[in-house]
Write a protein that holds these residues in place. Structure first.
Motif, short mmCIF file in Angstrom:
data_model
loop_
_atom_site.label_atom_id
_atom_site.label_comp_id
_atom_site.label_asym_id
_atom_site.label_seq_id
_atom_site.Cartn_x
_atom_site.Cartn_y
_atom_site.Cartn_z
N CYS A 51 -5.88 2.77 0.20
CA CYS A 51 -4.79 2.40 -0.72
C CYS A 51 -4.53 3.52 -1.70
O CYS A 51 -5.43 3.97 -2.39
CB CYS A 51 -5.15 1.12 -1.48
N CYS A 63 -6.02 -2.54 -5.85
CA CYS A 63 -4.80 -3.13 -6.37
C CYS A 63 -4.65 -4.53 -5.80
O CYS A 63 -4.26 -5.44 -6.48
CB CYS A 63 -3.61 -2.23 -6.07
N ASN A 64 -5.01 -4.69 -4.49
CA ASN A 64 -4.92 -5.99 -3.84
C ASN A 64 -3.51 -6.55 -3.80
O ASN A 64 -3.31 -7.71 -3.46
CB ASN A 64 -5.83 -7.02 -4.53
N CYS A 66 -0.57 -4.24 -3.16
CA CYS A 66 0.40 -3.44 -2.42
C CYS A 66 0.41 -3.85 -0.95
O CYS A 66 -0.47 -4.55 -0.47
CB CYS A 66 0.08 -1.96 -2.57
N CYS A 69 -2.78 -2.87 1.07
CA CYS A 69 -3.93 -3.76 0.88
C CYS A 69 -3.71 -5.11 1.56
O CYS A 69 -4.63 -5.67 2.15
CB CYS A 69 -4.23 -3.95 -0.60
ZN LIG Z 1 -3.32 -1.38 -2.53
#
Ligand SMILES: [Zn+2]
Length: 279
Positions: A51, A63-64, A66, A69
């Motif tokens: 990522c 970030c979880n 985008c 991800c």
């Molecule tokens: Zn991400």
């Protein structure tokens, strides 16, 4: 991921250090306890690698959010291949097709990852297929091999991987006192030269001994960094984790030189100087 166990926290610490210090290696073997509980941590590592936002968001781990991800979580990201055993074995043809696929450049990012689950199911012939790939991968290709027990993985594979562990192992490996004393000298820096004679006479008299000693020191540091509790090494708590990583890198770079016909004392001076520079 709220209630992290001690070993999970250590694992996250360790992969954060790897990413922050830009010390990503090209092949990892990760030992898992419960596969379903531990696999998310493997994916976390993968997301950090793939990522583009993960580094600046390191405190939030990933970030979880985008697309990359999300796709990784869903198992749909094209630059992440996951290989699972076909029956009792990981077959040669599975690895050949992976290699073929990864020969082309990624269309998305600069890195690609492949995961081999149950790496202990690599038989000698399938292992042979990826040895070279593990050793001299194309730029940006990172291998993550998983197993429940590193000792069931073929030596040829094991020796090419950095080992991380999510297993809470209570095994206490007893280490020779002189190795412990040497580690004290090593992490203090200048002590290596102050105690040079003692080291040369009784700890590292010649290169085969030196190789064994440094191999165990590397293992000790890796175990410590990946969260293995061991009272014997609690003194490492006073040591900067990035320094420990640097020591590991130096050992990995210098030990192979011992195989050549080098002047042992010059080699020792040079590795000691590198250790001293770390601090
Ligand atoms: Zn991400």
């Amino acid at each position: 991921m709220n209630d992290l166990t001690y070993i999970q926290k250590k694992f996250i610490d360790y992969i954060e250090i790897i990413m922050k210090s830009n010390k990503l290696s090209h092949s990892y073997l990760i030992e898992l306890g419960d596969s379903s509980l531990d696999f998310p941590f493997v994916l976390l590592f993968v997301k950090m690698i793939l990522c583009p936002d993960s580094i600046c968001n390191i405190n939030g781990l990933n970030c979880n959010k985008c697309n990359i991800c999300k796709l990784i979580d869903e198992g749909n990201f094209p630059d992440l291949e996951i290989i699972e055993a076909d029956g009792m074995q990981i077959k040669k043809k599975q690895l050949l097709s992976l290699k073929e696929e990864y020969q082309n450049f990624s269309l998305i990012g600069r890195r690609r990852v492949y995961i081999i689950r149950e790496a202990d199911k690599l038989n000698p012939s399938s292992a042979n297929t990826i040895l070279k790939f593990l050793e001299e991968p194309e730029e940006g290709i990172i291998a993550i091999l998983l197993t429940k027990n590193r000792y069931q993985v073929l030596d040829t594979i094991l020796s090419r991987c950095q080992i991380l562990s999510l297993v809470d192992s209570t095994e206490v490996s007893t280490v020779d006192d002189s190795i412990i004393r040497f580690i004290h000298y090593l992490i203090s820096g200048d002590d290596l030269f102050i105690h040079y004679k003692e080291i040369l006479d009784s700890m590292l008299p010649e290169k085969t001994v030196a190789k064994e000693v440094f191999d165990s020191i590397e293992k000790i540091f890796i175990q410590y960094l990946s969260g293995h509790e061991n009272k014997q090494f609690s003194f490492l708590n006073s040591c900067n984790r990035e320094h420990l990583l640097s020591y590991i890198t130096i050992i990995e770079e210098e030990i192979p030189k011992l195989m050549y016909n080098i002047n042992y004392k010059l080699w020792l001076d040079s590795i000691f100087s590198r250790f001293v520079e770390v601090k």
